[in-house]
Write an enzyme that holds these catalytic residues in place. Sequence first.
Site, short mmCIF file in Angstrom:
data_model
loop_
_atom_site.label_atom_id
_atom_site.label_comp_id
_atom_site.label_asym_id
_atom_site.label_seq_id
_atom_site.Cartn_x
_atom_site.Cartn_y
_atom_site.Cartn_z
N HIS A 134 8.90 -4.81 0.17
CA HIS A 134 9.16 -4.01 -1.02
C HIS A 134 8.26 -2.79 -0.99
CE1 HIS A 134 5.79 -6.57 -2.15
NE2 HIS A 134 5.56 -5.84 -3.23
N HIS A 136 5.92 -1.52 -2.99
CA HIS A 136 4.64 -1.42 -3.66
C HIS A 136 3.59 -0.88 -2.68
CE1 HIS A 136 5.25 -4.16 -7.44
NE2 HIS A 136 5.53 -2.89 -7.66
N ASP A 138 0.51 -1.48 -1.76
CA ASP A 138 -0.28 -2.28 -0.83
C ASP A 138 0.54 -2.83 0.33
OD1 ASP A 138 0.95 -3.82 -2.86
OD2 ASP A 138 -0.24 -5.57 -2.33
N HIS A 139 1.83 -2.52 0.35
CA HIS A 139 2.70 -2.97 1.44
C HIS A 139 3.23 -1.83 2.30
CE1 HIS A 139 3.12 -7.22 -0.02
NE2 HIS A 139 2.72 -6.63 -1.14
#
Length: 538
Positions: A134, A136, A138-139
């Site tokens: 996804h 977000h 931190d990804h």
Amino acid sequence: MDDTAVPSIETPIVPTAGSIYSPPVTIVDGTHQVLTPIFLPDDETVLRDSIRSCIKHDEYSGDTTSRLLPSEMSLCFLGTSAGIPSRYRNTSATLLRLGGTSFLFDAGEGVQRQFQFVMGTQKLAKLQRIFITHLHADHIFGLPGLVLGLHDKARAQYMNGLFDNKRSEKKPHRSRTEHDNHNNNNNEDDNDDDNQDKISPFVIQIYGPPGLYHYIASSLLLSCTKLVYLKLQVYELVGGRVRRVASPLKQQQRIRDPFSDEYPEYSYAGQIERKRIQAQDGIWTIEDKPPPLTRDMIIDQRRGSRVATQRLDRLRIRAAEVDHLPGIVTFGYVVEEDDPPRNIDPEAAKAAGVSPQNRNYELLKHGFAVQPDMDGFEDNEEVHPHQVLKPSFKRARKVAIVGDNRNWTRQMTQIAQHADVLVHEATLTEENYNRGHSTAAMAGRQSAECNASVLVLNHISPKCESDLPGIVREAYEGSQKTSAVVASFDFMELLVPWMGFRNSYPHGEEPLMNINENATNDDRETDTSLRSWLNKLL
């Protein structure tokens, strides 16, 4: 053993100088650190023997792999933190190694740096596909930098190959007169050399939610990055249950949707290609197994036609949505092998009247009954595969890597069924639906629902760091003790044995050998200890 006891194993490792990361539990012993994985059940030797560190061994020269189970598949955890980097953990990044190639799942900030510390074939140049769960931060915040690193690797490989080609094609020495005559009469050769020097870019495939293409293209465009030696194919998984829809005001003002609309100004001279994969009944098929071989296909193969025999030709890669937060499209990915081909016993085949030089031998190897074709066996009955195939010491393995979630869809549970390894988040200490994340107990329940053999807790928040044994036990009890559980840490590598983990759970069952049901009991392995049985293969 007491319920509060924490199992441990000792594997000497030495982190590369400059690395700030270390396992969550360490014991300093002289100049070496001792790795202490946390897992349950504590007597599971197959899981214990499959865990090691993937940090380069710069100083320690001992043999740290002699006890490891045979494997050509492993998971290397480059980042295991939730939200932001912590003292011991980087943000999300998980590397799946498959023989000579690698797939990366998520690319949190600093992922390039993590790659610098891993050993063996888990290097940046081996990376072929990237999967984003996804969008977000931190990804995905490590993705633009990772693309630049891949471009540098592609450039180095191209230049090395170009240098080697020019050196191998170097003309023999001629006298000055011969050289002049050669140039006058063969001017076209120079043009041919120029054509050979045209760049053929390396291709990296990236998969993820709608909006991924615009994120990559805008980041590279606004940073004035040029892609010459690398081509990106960005596949957006569309048609799911979670969709971002522009507000009526934006629709009235004709404001473009950054997730789905086209932005011609982000076109990147053909070096970044946008593609879409449509869902079918809530499941995205990224790569499918080849159809089963037929008699005609095997006969054609004997004549020189190619059939799917490469390792990557025998993979199935699928995705399904999970429930994270409203409007946040989030996926779980499942990578599954096809059953590897069986080996045939040539002596048994000849004893049954099938010659290794004839096409019936190949048909028999691929599971088709055949008539004997050797002299003196004309009156024999049909020869069946189970009569001549050796026991298989490999079987198809399955790995599921699931993004942040508070619940699964039915389709996610369906495609993750009987996974050898399930990688699942364990962010929260208490269940809170509005947070959009899972506790360790929730991860355990999902593992039990999909009948996973091993559950790896990932995306661990700093609040859970002080009680890793507790969250492992929470997940183990949440799975009703049907799945083994291990807490991940940065640079932990989990090898998936050739026979997979599923053959040792539940405890006490005889390991499966993938022998035909018609085989006699004498053909089957009678040793019920998976470890001692595998020792015979080493």
